[in-house]
Design an enzyme around this catalytic site. Structure first.
Site, short mmCIF file in Angstrom:
data_model
loop_
_atom_site.label_atom_id
_atom_site.label_comp_id
_atom_site.label_asym_id
_atom_site.label_seq_id
_atom_site.Cartn_x
_atom_site.Cartn_y
_atom_site.Cartn_z
N MET A 1 12.22 140.67 90.10
CA MET A 1 12.85 140.01 91.23
C MET A 1 13.62 141.06 92.05
O MET A 1 13.05 141.73 92.86
CB MET A 1 13.76 138.90 90.74
CG MET A 1 13.92 137.86 91.81
SD MET A 1 13.58 136.17 91.39
CE MET A 1 15.10 135.54 90.84
N CYS A 2 14.88 141.25 91.85
CA CYS A 2 15.75 142.18 92.59
C CYS A 2 16.15 141.62 93.95
O CYS A 2 15.43 140.84 94.55
CB CYS A 2 15.13 143.56 92.81
SG CYS A 2 14.78 144.45 91.29
N GLY A 3 17.32 142.02 94.39
CA GLY A 3 17.79 141.64 95.72
C GLY A 3 18.18 142.89 96.47
O GLY A 3 18.74 143.83 95.88
N ARG B 1 19.39 137.29 91.74
CA ARG B 1 18.13 138.01 91.80
C ARG B 1 18.14 139.30 91.00
O ARG B 1 17.08 139.89 90.77
CB ARG B 1 17.77 138.36 93.25
CG ARG B 1 17.64 137.18 94.16
CD ARG B 1 17.06 137.60 95.48
NE ARG B 1 15.68 137.97 95.33
CZ ARG B 1 14.65 137.15 95.57
NH1 ARG B 1 14.87 135.94 95.98
NH2 ARG B 1 13.42 137.56 95.40
#
Lengths: 299, 227
Positions: free
Chosen positions: A1-3, A32
């Protein structure tokens, strides 16, 4: 995911609250990426013929002030140091290669997180809100900044594997996604003299841009080439000394939203990161088109 | 008219109040303040309520809607009106990817542009987009109608089944098994009625129709190149 988040000031009045805005945006992306967070902040250009380095020590009690004294004595020029949790910003007269060589010889235990004239990178494991508090990011001023909240998918959860990655002077990149050809590309870049500190895929993307820029390409040209050479899913936000760019892969699986007012440009994985910025409700908001480069700069 | 402030009462409380509504409820007209890009606002409604979201919504706004009329007075994030059953969702601004995905019924109107994969796997929903749509729109669309008043991105209607596509602008490319089809008086009538329901002023005669060539329904080695 990651933001990922980015904030670029167009109106200098917003520089004094850069850290405040960036921190709020980053914390909003905690869902995230709860395992690590990091930021790259562009501010306070180092004096001419000086370099600014962000250094990291795994030892919380590392003696940074004595290090500055040692550098001043050894390099013959005054080294200034500003400590922020596990990181320290050192500004010293001299060329980067010379300073790096000295550090490598005398303090191989230290890791260079970023180098250049205005960039400062701070990154750590842990929840974004804890990283923001640890580095006192809310008080930081500056012209533009990028941030990343990480949910690791392809390499270890460590300070070093956290984003942003900087492999060239004042250049940094944050990434939401995963690259599939990073191992082959890393070997090719290493043959051409690009150095990597980790086995992380994003570092390869940062190294790739550095390599293209070193060959004389503009940032836009380097990104055009990246669309051809990088395989995988990505939304990138890229920072340079005076500029800020956003690029999504041609399939555009990874979310991204851009917002612009007369005062600022903001980019985030989700709009909720942008929602609390002053003037966000009146901003021009759009989703970046796949494989199109969006860039902003200031003189 | 009743108001709920998302910043004050929170998403869960807002959705619980809306879920408690029925046809007999006293107040069926709601305004939701401070959406601030939150996810899953006004999902799973099952009452003939009118719900206005005052601002930009995050992911999945109006998802699984039944009966309700939901108006988003701003932009919508990914998956707006996903899996809608009936009712209406209207987005006054732009919508992100996968708008109306897997929708079984009802009407989704996006007054601005929609991003990639608009109407992916739609199963009966009608979608009217005032602007353009991104790539892979109506991918594996099975039933319903997608009306695009602007342009369509790459691979429109890839692997489409029985959904109908109407496009007024340019189509960058058609996906596997999607072809242009004749516009009959019956189609002009369907399109005209949808545009009217969507409140979009456009002449049905300006549109072209696309749909399935029906070559990929069953595997046939002679059609291998079409996959």
């Amino acid at each position: 995911m990651c933001g990922i988040v980015g904030f670029f000031t167009k109106n200098p009045e917003f520089e004094s609250r850069l850290g405040e805005h960036l921190s709020s945006m980053l914390i909003e992306m905690s869902d995230r990426g709860p395992d690590s967070a990091g930021v790259a902040i562009y501010r306070d250009p180092a004096p001419k013929e000086s370099v600014k380095l962000a250094l990291f020590s795994a030892d919380d009690a590392f003696p940074w002030k004595p290090l500055a004294k040692e550098m001043t004595k050894s390099l013959g020029h005054k080294a200034d140091v500003e400590v922020r949790a596990s990181h320290a910003i050192i500004v010293v007269h001299g060329d980067l290669d010379g300073v790096r060589a000295w550090l490598g010889e005398h303090h191989p235990e230290l890791r260079v997180m970023s180098a250049g004239s205005t960039i400062e990178i701070y990154k750590e494991k842990g929840l974004p809100k804890d990283v923001v508090r640890r580095f006192a990011l809310r008080e930081i001023t500056g012209t533009h900044a990028l941030g990343h909240t990480r949910m690791a998918t392809e390499s270890a959860v460590t300070t070093q594997h956290s984003h942003p990655f900087s492999t060239g002077l004042d250049l940094c990149l944050v990434h939401n996604g995963s690259l599939s050809n990073h191992n082959r590309l890393r070997r090719r870049l290493e043959r051409d003299g690009v150095e990597f500190q980790t086995d992380n895929d994003t570092e390869v993307a940062a190294g790739y841009l550095t390599w293209r820029l070193r060959q004389g390409a503009s940032l836009d040209e380097a990104l055009e080439a990246a669309i051809r050479d990088l395989d995988g899913f990505y939304t990138f936000a890229i920072g340079t000394k005076n500029g800020f760019a956003v690029l999504r892969d041609p399939i555009a699986c990874k979310h991204a939203v851009l917002a612009e007012t007369d005062d600022w440009v903001a980019m985030a994985t989700e709009y909720r990161s942008i929602a609390t910025l002053p003037g966000a409700d009146k901003a021009r908001i759009w989703e970046p088109v796949p494989a199109r480069i969006y860039s902003w700069g200031r003189a | 008219m009743a108001e709920l402030d998302l910043a004050e009462v929170g998403l869960r409380a807002v959705n619980q109040q809306l879920h408690a509504l029925s046809r007999e409820s006293n107040d069926l007209d709601w305004r939701l303040l401070n959406p601030l890009g939150r996810h899953s606002i006004a999902v799973g409604l099952d009452a003939p309520a009118k719900v206005t979201v005052e601002g930009h919504a995050g992911f999945y706004c109006g998802g699984m809607n039944k009966q309700a009329e939901i108006i988003i007075e701003g932009h919508a994030g990914p998956g707006v009106a996903e899996n809608m059953m009936s009712g209406t969702v209207r987005v006054k601004g732009n919508a992100s990817q996968s708008a109306g995905a897997t929708g079984h019924g009802g009407l989704l109107v996006i007054e601005g542009d929609a991003s990639s994969r608009c109407g992916i796997s739609m199963k009966g929903i009608d979608i009217v987009v005032g602007g353009s749509v991104g790539h892979m729109s109506a991918f594996m669309a099975q039933l319903g109608t997608l009306v695009i008043c602007g342009d369509a991105g790459e691979a429109l209607g890839d692997s489409i089944y029985e959904a109908k596509l109407f496009v007024r602008g340019k189509v960058e490319s058609l996906g596997a098994d999607c072809i242009e089809k004749e516009m009959t008086p019956e189609h002009l009538e369907t399109l005209g009625s949808l545009l009217e329901r969507a409140g979009i002023d456009a002449d049905p005669e300006d549109f072209r129709r696309y749909g399935s060539a029906r070559k990929l329904y069953n595997f046939d080695v002679d059609h291998a190149d079409a996959y």
